[in-house]
Motif scaffolding. Structure first.
Motif, PDB file in Angstrom:
ATOM      1  N   ASN A   3       2.629  -1.483   2.077  1.00 56.38           N
ATOM      2  CA  ASN A   3       1.567  -2.109   1.118  1.00 56.38           C
ATOM      3  C   ASN A   3       1.104  -0.606  -0.449  1.00 56.38           C
ATOM      4  N   LYS A   4       1.610  -0.587   0.639  1.00 58.21           N
ATOM      5  CA  LYS A   4       1.551   1.456  -1.017  1.00 58.21           C
ATOM      6  C   LYS A   4       2.772   0.138  -2.540  1.00 58.21           C
ATOM      7  N   HIS A  78      -5.292   5.119  -8.029  1.00 60.23           N
ATOM      8  CA  HIS A  78      -4.798   6.214  -6.724  1.00 60.23           C
ATOM      9  C   HIS A  78      -5.013   6.258  -5.098  1.00 60.23           C
ATOM     10  N   LYS A  79      -6.910   6.471  -5.423  1.00 58.92           N
ATOM     11  CA  LYS A  79      -7.130   5.994  -4.164  1.00 58.92           C
ATOM     12  C   LYS A  79      -6.884   4.462  -3.569  1.00 58.92           C
ATOM     13  N   LYS A  80      -7.244   4.090  -3.734  1.00 63.44           N
ATOM     14  CA  LYS A  80      -6.204   2.735  -3.848  1.00 63.44           C
ATOM     15  C   LYS A  80      -4.766   2.397  -2.761  1.00 63.44           C
ATOM     16  N   LEU A  82      -3.281   5.410  -2.153  1.00 60.50           N
ATOM     17  CA  LEU A  82      -3.001   6.601  -1.141  1.00 60.50           C
ATOM     18  C   LEU A  82      -3.529   6.032  -0.035  1.00 60.50           C
ATOM     19  N   ASN A  83      -4.582   5.141   0.615  1.00 63.18           N
ATOM     20  CA  ASN A  83      -5.756   4.784   1.596  1.00 63.18           C
ATOM     21  C   ASN A  83      -4.339   3.750   1.836  1.00 63.18           C
ATOM     22  N   ALA A  84      -3.749   2.404   0.984  1.00 66.56           N
ATOM     23  CA  ALA A  84      -2.928   1.367   1.996  1.00 66.56           C
ATOM     24  C   ALA A  84      -2.154   1.830   2.867  1.00 66.56           C
TER      25      ALA A  84
END
Length: 84
Positions: A3-4, A78-80, A82-84
């Motif tokens: 996903n990342k 970045h947050k999207k 990182l949290n994927a």
């Protein structure tokens, strides 16, 4: 992990681009601190500026020094990822 990678591709980022975003998270950094040659660092910075993820600016004390700072859009991407 898959996903990342999909999110990175969706946002037009390479692993080197993501590392540059991460390097900017703690504040402004000189372009020269990015990995690789000066030309490679400039290309990475150009790409991230064009994508609207970072801002490039010159030092007020020495106009030859160029810095990068992450923009809110860069933090969000970045947050999207990182949290994927």
């Amino acid at each position: 992990m898959k996903n990342k990678l999909k999110l990175m591709i969706k946002h037009g980022l390479s692993p080197k681009d993501l590392l540059a975003l991460i390097a900017c998270l703690d504040g402004a950094i000189p372009v020269g601190t990015l990995e690789g040659s000066a030309a490679a660092a400039t290309l990475t910075a150009d790409k991230l500026v064009k994508l609207g993820l970072i801002r490039r600016f010159h030092s007020k004390q020495d106009r030859r020094k160029v810095f990068l700072i992450i923009k809110p859009a860069g933090i969000a991407v970045h947050k999207k990822i990182l949290n994927a």
